[in-house]
Design a protein around this motif. Sequence first.
Motif, PDB file in Angstrom:
ATOM      1  N   VAL A  24       7.794   4.360  -5.289  1.00  0.00           N
ATOM      2  CA  VAL A  24       7.741   4.257  -6.756  1.00  0.00           C
ATOM      3  C   VAL A  24       8.432   2.958  -7.183  1.00  0.00           C
ATOM      4  O   VAL A  24       9.534   2.654  -6.717  1.00  0.00           O
ATOM      5  CB  VAL A  24       8.416   5.479  -7.424  1.00  0.00           C
ATOM      6  CG1 VAL A  24       8.490   5.297  -8.938  1.00  0.00           C
ATOM      7  CG2 VAL A  24       7.654   6.750  -7.073  1.00  0.00           C
ATOM      8  N   GLU A  57      -0.230  -0.792 -11.823  1.00  0.00           N
ATOM      9  CA  GLU A  57      -0.923   0.491 -11.639  1.00  0.00           C
ATOM     10  C   GLU A  57      -2.353   0.265 -11.149  1.00  0.00           C
ATOM     11  O   GLU A  57      -2.846   0.999 -10.295  1.00  0.00           O
ATOM     12  CB  GLU A  57      -0.880   1.309 -12.930  1.00  0.00           C
ATOM     13  CG  GLU A  57       0.531   1.844 -13.173  1.00  0.00           C
ATOM     14  CD  GLU A  57       0.728   2.632 -14.463  1.00  0.00           C
ATOM     15  OE1 GLU A  57       1.761   3.298 -14.594  1.00  0.00           O
ATOM     16  OE2 GLU A  57      -0.150   2.558 -15.348  1.00  0.00           O
ATOM     17  N   ARG A  62       2.641   3.122  -7.973  1.00  0.00           N
ATOM     18  CA  ARG A  62       3.167   4.104  -8.925  1.00  0.00           C
ATOM     19  C   ARG A  62       4.400   3.510  -9.576  1.00  0.00           C
ATOM     20  O   ARG A  62       5.355   3.136  -8.885  1.00  0.00           O
ATOM     21  CB  ARG A  62       3.536   5.405  -8.211  1.00  0.00           C
ATOM     22  CG  ARG A  62       2.427   6.434  -8.341  1.00  0.00           C
ATOM     23  CD  ARG A  62       2.877   7.791  -7.861  1.00  0.00           C
ATOM     24  NE  ARG A  62       3.431   7.723  -6.520  1.00  0.00           N
ATOM     25  CZ  ARG A  62       4.434   8.500  -6.091  1.00  0.00           C
ATOM     26  NH1 ARG A  62       4.984   9.380  -6.896  1.00  0.00           N
ATOM     27  NH2 ARG A  62       4.880   8.403  -4.845  1.00  0.00           N
ATOM     28  N   THR A 355      -7.487   5.908 -16.081  1.00  0.00           N
ATOM     29  CA  THR A 355      -6.831   5.614 -14.798  1.00  0.00           C
ATOM     30  C   THR A 355      -7.807   4.807 -13.945  1.00  0.00           C
ATOM     31  O   THR A 355      -9.017   4.865 -14.153  1.00  0.00           O
ATOM     32  CB  THR A 355      -6.478   6.897 -14.017  1.00  0.00           C
ATOM     33  OG1 THR A 355      -7.639   7.706 -13.972  1.00  0.00           O
ATOM     34  CG2 THR A 355      -5.333   7.645 -14.648  1.00  0.00           C
TER      35      THR A 355
END
Length: 475
Positions: A24, A57, A62, A355
């Motif tokens: 992340v 992204e 992430r 997305t």
Amino acid sequence: MPVLLHDTMSRELRPLLPRRPDGVYGMYCCGPTVYGPAHIGNFRTFVLQDTLRRVLEADGIRVRHVRNITDVDDKTIRGAREAGKSLADFTRGWTEKFHRDCAALNLLPPHVEPGAVAHIPHQVRMIEALVARGHAYVAKDGSVYFKVCSCPDYGKLSHLDRSRLASQDTNSAGEANDADEYDRESAADFALWKSRKPEDGDNHWPSPWGEGRPGWHIECSAMSLEHLGATFDLHAGGVDLCFPHHENEIAQSECATGAKGFASHWFHSAHLMVEGRKMSKSLGNLFTLDDLAARGWSPMEVRWALLAGHYRSPLNFTFKGLDDARSALAKLERGCDALLATAGFTRAEFAPPTTHEPRVGWGRLEAAWERLRDDLNVPGALGEVFKALAHPPADPEEARRDVAGLARVLLALGIIPFAPRPAPEAPPEVRSLAERRWAAKQSRDFAAADALRAELAGLGWDMLDRKDGFDLRPR
Ligand code: AMP
Ligand code: ZN
């Protein structure tokens, strides 16, 4: 090849790669001080940070995006007092306004939006650690200061000449530090905790050093530690924050936790300017999103105009710039329509995705995507988008690939085509002329009505008559 971005500390283009084992990417952005509406200069910075997050992204990373709210400082306290409200009510109202503007500009909400007041215990703990480790001292009045000389690499972000640190003009205190300089051991030292003063009203909190409130810089150190850890991937803000704010954050965080490398990458965006000066509340040369909506500019046009220059160069705000953004958006929409027609899609089917779907690829929009990955080159990417749209493919299959690639590039840019534009609001003098013209027309005084129409045209407005009234449109 990872996304590349210029880093203020190393002054180099460096790859953006998550360093946490869970993959992340931690990104901390200094957020707004909520004592009035944010201006579009502030939004240049927030739109660029949003675009960087979108590009990461799109690259399959992430992101954990943290952006704080500064809800206690001299300006918020003064504003609340003048408005006759509690600090909490006052800052809540402006935070909500900020959220509405962010939504209009299609900014993705951060994953965490911590407020300074809610993190006062965290700030106190960090100050305690700094005092315990000999990096801070308590002054006679109960204020606590960071001891800059205790931090040997202070100045490493802004490449500061340390020999000039002790002079008032380069000291790290920043304008928000109103401490009496005799309380400080050195002019370079800055406030971590400010002892209670009468003008603070009810806005004081307990601490081991007595009642008071935190200094500004410590909030970001405490909140980034709480929500991203002692070290994280990227820290962002406008260039004005590089010194002293970010320099002070590094010093506080590294000295309090003992961990070096507070943020691996520093992303600073250049200012939005007006006639050679930074757009700012103190200079009174600002425009808000509402000011521009009243003149008929849509938030998408504003987003486009703010993205039109490279983030490392100052961008001059002009109405010509907004005109150019409007023309470019219209050209993009015409190009989209042509591609959609060849692909056999309707506009309704072209809702940009929310997305990324890496499977669908980029079509001939690959070059635009590569520009975005190379130091967030938005102007370069837009140039490539128009190059691709200038020569639409004849083959429906190819057009469908381009449609998918274009939708992904627009998602990464946060641009939504075909969004409705607000009707501009005519200023009062224009409305009153229009009402006089309407009355003249109703009483069949056509000569007066024509003269008033000409006067309106001279002010840049057309009057469109309906059966039961009229509309005003800018010419
Ligand atoms: P503030 O609300 O003053 O704390 O500022 C919020 C963010 O806006 C910070 O990252 C500032 O660096 C940035 N900022 C302030 N003025 C401008 C400007 N004219 N152009 C670009 N960014 C700005
Ligand atoms: Zn900050």
